[in-house]
Design a protein around this motif. Structure first.
Motif, mmCIF file in Angstrom:
data_model
loop_
_atom_site.group_PDB
_atom_site.id
_atom_site.type_symbol
_atom_site.label_atom_id
_atom_site.label_comp_id
_atom_site.label_asym_id
_atom_site.label_seq_id
_atom_site.Cartn_x
_atom_site.Cartn_y
_atom_site.Cartn_z
ATOM 1 N N THR A 139 -40.478 13.365 33.038
ATOM 2 C CA THR A 139 -40.100 12.025 33.482
ATOM 3 C C THR A 139 -39.362 12.051 34.813
ATOM 4 O O THR A 139 -38.607 12.983 35.107
ATOM 5 N N GLU A 140 -39.592 11.003 35.585
ATOM 6 C CA GLU A 140 -38.863 10.827 36.845
ATOM 7 C C GLU A 140 -37.410 10.538 36.531
ATOM 8 O O GLU A 140 -37.126 9.716 35.648
ATOM 9 N N PRO A 141 -36.465 11.168 37.251
ATOM 10 C CA PRO A 141 -35.058 10.863 37.001
ATOM 11 C C PRO A 141 -34.741 9.394 37.261
ATOM 12 O O PRO A 141 -35.221 8.820 38.236
ATOM 13 N N VAL A 142 -33.956 8.830 36.381
ATOM 14 C CA VAL A 142 -33.508 7.440 36.494
ATOM 15 C C VAL A 142 -32.024 7.482 36.826
ATOM 16 O O VAL A 142 -31.288 8.319 36.312
ATOM 17 N N GLY A 143 -31.567 6.574 37.662
ATOM 18 C CA GLY A 143 -30.161 6.582 38.085
ATOM 19 C C GLY A 143 -30.057 7.399 39.352
ATOM 20 O O GLY A 143 -30.500 6.971 40.415
ATOM 21 N N VAL A 180 -37.044 6.861 27.250
ATOM 22 C CA VAL A 180 -36.682 6.743 25.828
ATOM 23 C C VAL A 180 -37.756 5.963 25.068
ATOM 24 O O VAL A 180 -38.196 6.360 23.986
ATOM 25 N N LEU A 181 -38.182 4.838 25.637
ATOM 26 C CA LEU A 181 -39.069 3.913 24.904
ATOM 27 C C LEU A 181 -40.444 4.516 24.633
ATOM 28 O O LEU A 181 -41.011 4.306 23.547
ATOM 29 N N VAL A 182 -40.975 5.261 25.600
ATOM 30 C CA VAL A 182 -42.331 5.802 25.391
ATOM 31 C C VAL A 182 -42.342 6.821 24.243
ATOM 32 O O VAL A 182 -43.142 6.681 23.306
ATOM 33 N N PRO A 183 -41.446 7.831 24.258
ATOM 34 C CA PRO A 183 -41.449 8.741 23.101
ATOM 35 C C PRO A 183 -41.026 8.073 21.796
ATOM 36 O O PRO A 183 -41.554 8.398 20.726
ATOM 37 N N LEU A 184 -40.099 7.120 21.874
ATOM 38 C CA LEU A 184 -39.682 6.425 20.645
ATOM 39 C C LEU A 184 -40.861 5.654 20.052
ATOM 40 O O LEU A 184 -41.081 5.679 18.832
ATOM 41 N N PRO A 242 -32.265 -3.628 20.102
ATOM 42 C CA PRO A 242 -31.411 -4.742 20.513
ATOM 43 C C PRO A 242 -32.244 -5.762 21.287
ATOM 44 O O PRO A 242 -33.049 -5.389 22.132
ATOM 45 N N GLY A 243 -32.050 -7.035 20.982
ATOM 46 C CA GLY A 243 -32.860 -8.078 21.615
ATOM 47 C C GLY A 243 -34.008 -8.517 20.738
ATOM 48 O O GLY A 243 -34.658 -9.522 21.017
ATOM 49 N N GLY A 244 -34.272 -7.747 19.668
ATOM 50 C CA GLY A 244 -35.239 -8.191 18.666
ATOM 51 C C GLY A 244 -36.659 -7.703 18.850
ATOM 52 O O GLY A 244 -37.501 -7.923 17.988
ATOM 53 N N ARG A 245 -36.943 -7.032 19.981
ATOM 54 C CA ARG A 245 -38.307 -6.540 20.157
ATOM 55 C C ARG A 245 -38.404 -5.100 19.669
ATOM 56 O O ARG A 245 -37.402 -4.431 19.461
ATOM 57 N N THR A 246 -39.631 -4.652 19.466
ATOM 58 C CA THR A 246 -39.826 -3.298 18.931
ATOM 59 C C THR A 246 -40.039 -2.307 20.073
ATOM 60 O O THR A 246 -40.361 -2.683 21.204
ATOM 61 N N ALA A 247 -39.922 -1.027 19.702
ATOM 62 C CA ALA A 247 -40.180 0.019 20.690
ATOM 63 C C ALA A 247 -41.615 -0.076 21.194
ATOM 64 O O ALA A 247 -41.879 0.094 22.384
ATOM 65 N N GLY A 248 -42.541 -0.386 20.288
ATOM 66 C CA GLY A 248 -43.941 -0.504 20.696
ATOM 67 C C GLY A 248 -44.154 -1.618 21.708
ATOM 68 O O GLY A 248 -44.955 -1.494 22.628
ATOM 69 N N GLU A 249 -43.404 -2.704 21.536
ATOM 70 C CA GLU A 249 -43.543 -3.830 22.476
ATOM 71 C C GLU A 249 -42.933 -3.518 23.835
ATOM 72 O O GLU A 249 -43.438 -3.961 24.873
ATOM 73 N N LEU A 250 -41.827 -2.769 23.838
ATOM 74 C CA LEU A 250 -41.118 -2.528 25.101
ATOM 75 C C LEU A 250 -41.639 -1.313 25.855
ATOM 76 O O LEU A 250 -41.407 -1.177 27.055
ATOM 77 N N SER A 251 -42.332 -0.430 25.149
ATOM 78 C CA SER A 251 -42.854 0.765 25.823
ATOM 79 C C SER A 251 -43.988 0.378 26.762
ATOM 80 O O SER A 251 -44.909 -0.339 26.373
ATOM 81 N N GLY A 252 -43.912 0.899 27.975
ATOM 82 C CA GLY A 252 -44.997 0.670 28.930
ATOM 83 C C GLY A 252 -46.101 1.700 28.801
ATOM 84 O O GLY A 252 -47.066 1.673 29.566
ATOM 85 N N GLY A 253 -45.934 2.641 27.871
ATOM 86 C CA GLY A 253 -46.938 3.686 27.706
ATOM 87 C C GLY A 253 -46.810 4.742 28.796
ATOM 88 O O GLY A 253 -45.940 4.670 29.659
ATOM 89 N N MET A 257 -30.899 1.849 26.158
ATOM 90 C CA MET A 257 -32.185 2.341 25.652
ATOM 91 C C MET A 257 -33.356 1.400 25.902
ATOM 92 O O MET A 257 -34.466 1.853 26.122
ATOM 93 N N THR A 258 -33.114 0.094 25.900
ATOM 94 C CA THR A 258 -34.248 -0.825 26.084
ATOM 95 C C THR A 258 -34.705 -0.910 27.543
ATOM 96 O O THR A 258 -35.716 -1.537 27.836
ATOM 97 N N ARG A 259 -33.930 -0.283 28.438
ATOM 98 C CA ARG A 259 -34.318 -0.302 29.858
ATOM 99 C C ARG A 259 -34.899 1.029 30.306
ATOM 100 O O ARG A 259 -35.248 1.193 31.466
#
Ligand code: GSY
Length: 185
Positions: free
Chosen positions: A53-57, A134-138, A148-159, A128-130
């Motif tokens: 993964t590309e470093p974030v931050g 995290v989201l793709v492997p989760l 948090p926010g009510g959506r699932t990991a599958g919905e928030l993951s961009g693949g 985690m939701t940003r």
């Protein structure tokens, strides 16, 4: 063990995010999983693939290897934090600067549906939701888990993308890394 069984046994699923971007990155992830799984009150129930993964931050640092693991957890949040920090310490975590390179990082993402805010620990992990790293492997191991926010990991993951690239299973990536490093282990 399934999440339902874990609850019946007095535990609940805990999701941890692991990352490494110095040295033998895959081996550090694998060793951290083994240390955590050997901890009383924790047992590993699912592991995602390893992603580069590309470093974030702080972006002027090496690429990370990241994965997400699920444990059946019978520890308190404080005990789980201590176990994560102990694994980091035993792997001789090196972190030269805040948000900078590190040999191993173990982040607590979720502990069942608990909400925890103490000076030492915030669960669910506030970022985690940003974080696609995290989201793709989760989403690979728990697409239906509510965040948090009510959506699932599958919905928030961009693949998968150029920034979050699947390399293979932990065993495959460790073997490749060892072969590339030569015969010294
Ligand atoms: O808290 C995680 C450490 N970290 C990472 C990471 O694990 N992966 C990527 N891609 N970027 C990161 N930035 C930080 S801080």
């Amino acid at each position: 063990m399934t999440d339902a069984n874990a609850r019946e046994a007095g535990g609940r699923p805990a999701y941890l995010g692991l990352g490494a971007n110095i040295g033998r990155r895959a081996r550090a992830l694998s060793d951290a999983l083994a240390l955590l799984d050997a901890t009383d009150g924790l047992s590993l129930t699912a592991v995602s693939s390893v992603y580069e993964t590309e470093p974030v931050g702080v972006t002027d640092q090496p690429r990370f290897l990241n994965l997400v693991a699920r444990f059946e957890c019978r520890l308190s949040p404080e005990e789980l934090l201590a176990a994560a920090q102990d694994a980091e310490r035993r792997l001789k975590r090196v972190r030269a600067r805040r948000w900078g390179p590190r040999t191993i990082d173990v982040d607590i993402l979720l502990i069942g549906d608990e909400r925890i805010t103490t000076p030492a620990l915030t669960v669910p992990h506030p970022e985690m939701t940003r974080r696609q790293f995290v989201l793709v492997p989760l989403a690979e191991i728990a697409p239906e888990v509510a965040l948090p926010g009510g959506r699932t990991a599958g919905e928030l993951s961009g693949g998968e993308s150029a920034a979050v690239r699947r390399l293979g299973t932990v065993a495959e990536v460790v073997a490749r890394e060892s072969a590339e490093a030569g015969s010294d282990g």
